[in-house]
Design an enzyme around this catalytic site. Structure first.
Site, PDB file in Angstrom:
ATOM      1  N   HIS A 150     -72.589  15.346  14.734  1.00 51.26           N
ATOM      2  CA  HIS A 150     -73.252  16.660  14.809  1.00 51.26           C
ATOM      3  C   HIS A 150     -74.617  16.607  14.136  1.00 51.26           C
ATOM      4  O   HIS A 150     -74.957  17.451  13.306  1.00 51.26           O
ATOM      5  CB  HIS A 150     -72.380  17.757  14.187  1.00 51.26           C
ATOM      6  CG  HIS A 150     -72.724  19.127  14.707  1.00 51.26           C
ATOM      7  ND1 HIS A 150     -71.825  20.161  14.740  1.00 51.26           N
ATOM      8  CD2 HIS A 150     -73.887  19.652  15.213  1.00 51.26           C
ATOM      9  CE1 HIS A 150     -72.396  21.248  15.243  1.00 51.26           C
ATOM     10  NE2 HIS A 150     -73.663  20.955  15.532  1.00 51.26           N
TER      11      HIS A 150
ATOM     12  N   ARG B 137     -71.112  22.452  21.583  1.00 51.86           N
ATOM     13  CA  ARG B 137     -69.912  22.710  20.796  1.00 51.86           C
ATOM     14  C   ARG B 137     -68.773  21.861  21.365  1.00 51.86           C
ATOM     15  O   ARG B 137     -68.601  21.765  22.578  1.00 51.86           O
ATOM     16  CB  ARG B 137     -69.519  24.196  20.845  1.00 51.86           C
ATOM     17  CG  ARG B 137     -70.403  25.105  20.004  1.00 51.86           C
ATOM     18  CD  ARG B 137     -70.208  24.840  18.513  1.00 51.86           C
ATOM     19  NE  ARG B 137     -70.958  25.753  17.667  1.00 51.86           N
ATOM     20  CZ  ARG B 137     -72.170  25.512  17.198  1.00 51.86           C
ATOM     21  NH1 ARG B 137     -72.811  24.395  17.516  1.00 51.86           N
ATOM     22  NH2 ARG B 137     -72.764  26.384  16.393  1.00 51.86           N
TER      23      ARG B 137
ATOM     24  N   GLU C  51     -64.365  19.959  13.350  1.00 50.74           N
ATOM     25  CA  GLU C  51     -65.334  19.109  12.671  1.00 50.74           C
ATOM     26  C   GLU C  51     -65.091  19.148  11.166  1.00 50.74           C
ATOM     27  O   GLU C  51     -64.914  20.233  10.614  1.00 50.74           O
ATOM     28  CB  GLU C  51     -66.761  19.581  12.971  1.00 50.74           C
ATOM     29  CG  GLU C  51     -67.165  19.296  14.403  1.00 50.74           C
ATOM     30  CD  GLU C  51     -68.634  19.603  14.693  1.00 50.74           C
ATOM     31  OE1 GLU C  51     -69.282  20.288  13.865  1.00 50.74           O
ATOM     32  OE2 GLU C  51     -69.116  19.159  15.737  1.00 50.74           O
TER      33      GLU C  51
END
Length: 337
Positions: free
Chosen positions: A303, A255, A284
Site C-alpha cells: 500500500h 482497495r 491490511e
C-alpha cells in the site's frame, strides 16, 4: 497530545472549536499530526491521537474529526455528541461508518477533488504494469540466484505500446493513469457511471466508454480506481475474472476488497490470468494465510501508492483546508455522505 492550551479559559471556551486529528502510525502518527496542528487558526484546539479509541475525553469533546485511515465506527460517532464533521485524509472513505454518520446528520468528506494522491497512485500503477510486462521480479530473482533467465523469460516479456488499458473508475486518479497511458501509446477504455465529455475523451487518446463486462473482455491490462462501497465490494469476483483474456494483467492500487482475493489467486494459479500487480489488500496488513502472497506471476507492494513524502503533505493540507473552510463558514468540498 494536545497542541494548544487545554482547557481554554472560561471566557473563551464557548468560541473554541475542538479538532480531533486521528493519524495512524503508518501515515506519520503524532509527529505528522503535530505538524498539522500549527495550520489551524486561533480559537481552535487540536488534539492528536494515533487511534480513535486513544482519548475518550477528546472524542467526547470533538467538534471536528480528521482521520488518516483510522476507523470511525458507529460507536465512535455515538461517543462524540458535539461532532459536526468527519474529514477523511484520503480518497477512500470505507473506514468510516457512513450509515451511522448519515443517521446523525454528520457530513463525511474526503479529499477527492484535491488530486493530492493522483500523481503517486498513477506512478505506482505504471510501476506495477511495467514490472509485469518486463518480468522484473522473476528476472531479478533469477539473477540473484546466478540463473541467466533470458531464454526462459523472453517469451513472456511484452510491451505496453499498442495494448488496451481498461480503467475501472475514471475519476481524478483514473484520468491521471489515462494521461500516462497515452504517452505509452496504449488504447484506453473505461467503465463508470457516465461517459466523458467528447473533448476529454479526445484528450485521453479517444478513450472509449464500455460496460464493465465488455471492458474485461477487451483489455490487456485492467486497473482499478473505484471507491470501495457495498456496490463495489468484490467487483471482480470469480465470474468477472473469468471474462479476462488469459494474457491479461490486473492492477489494483485502490482497495483490496474490490477484488475477490481467493478468486484472483485461483485464476493466477490455474493460468487463466497472466499476472497481477497488487498494492492493496483486505485486510491490511495481510495475514500469512492470504493465498495471493504465494500465487505465481504477482508483483506486490505494501500500500505504497499515495504515501510518498510529497503526497502525504498534499493530503494533509487538503484535509486541513476543508476543515478550516468549514470553521470559516465556507461550503464543504468532497462530501461523500
Amino acid at each position: 497530545m494536545t497542541t494548544t492550551p487545554d482547557p481554554a479559559p472560561a471566557t473563551e471556551r464557548h468560541t473554541v472549536r475542538h479538532v480531533l486529528a486521528v493519524v495512524s502510525p503508518h501515515v506519520g502518527g503524532r509527529a505528522a499530526g503535530a505538524a498539522l496542528a500549527g495550520l489551524f487558526p486561533g480559537q481552535t484546539r487540536v488534539t492528536v491521537v494515533e487511534s480513535t479509541d486513544e482519548d475518550p475525553a477528546a472524542l467526547r469533546d470533538a467538534h471536528l474529526l480528521i482521520t488518516g485511515l483510522a476507523p470511525v465506527t458507529a460507536a465512535h460517532l455515538a461517543a462524540a455528541p458535539s461532532l459536526e464533521l468527519v474529514q477523511c485524509a484520503s480518497h477512500g472513505f470505507d473506514y468510516v461508518d457512513l450509515d451511522a454518520a448519515r443517521e446523525r446528520g454528520i457530513p463525511v468528506c474526503n479529499i477527492g477533488s484535491s488530486g493530492a494522491e493522483k500523481q503517486n497512485v498513477a506512478e505506482q500503477t505504471f510501476a506495477l504494469m511495467l514490472a509485469l510486462a518486463k518480468q522484473l521480479v522473476p528476472a531479478h530473482t533469477a539473477l540473484v540466484e546466478a540463473d541467466w533467465a533470458l531464454p526462459r523469460l523472453q517469451q513472456s516479456i511484452t510491451e505496453l505500446s499498442g495494448k488496451t488499458l481498461g480503467i475501472i473508475g475514471l475519476g481524478h486518479i483514473g484520468e491521471e493513469v489515462a494521461r500516462r497511458a497515452v504517452a505509452f501509446d496504449m488504447n484506453i477504455v473505461y467503465a463508470g457511471p457516465r461517459p466523458l465529455a467528447p473533448e476529454t475523451a479526445a484528450r485521453l487518446g479517444g478513450a472509449r466508454h464500455l460496460s464493465l463486462d465488455e471492458l474485461l473482455r477487451t483489455s490487456d491490462y485492467v486497473t482499478l480506481h473505484a471507491p470501495l462501497t457495498d456496490a463495489t465490494r468484490n467487483l471482480l469476483d470469480a465470474d468477472r475474472l473469468a471474462l479476462l483474456k488469459p494474457t491479461a494483467f490486473v492492477i489494483n492500487t485502490a482497495r483490496g476488497a474490490l477484488i475477490d482475493q481467493d478468486a484472483l489467486a485461483d485464476a493466477l494459479t490455474s493460468g487463466a490470468l497472466a499476472g497481477a500487480g497488487i498494492d492493496v489488500f483486505d485486510p491490511e496488513p495481510p495475514t500469512a494465510a492470504l493465498r495471493l502472497l504465494k500465487a505465481p506471476h504477482v508483483v506486490l507492494s505494501p500500500h505504497v501508492a499515495g504515501v510518498t513524502r510529497e503526497t502525504l503533505v498534499r493530503i494533509a493540507l487538503a484535509a486541513v483546508q476543508n476543515v478550516i473552510d468549514h470553521l470559516a463558514g465556507k461550503p464543504l468540498r468532497d462530501i461523500v455522505s
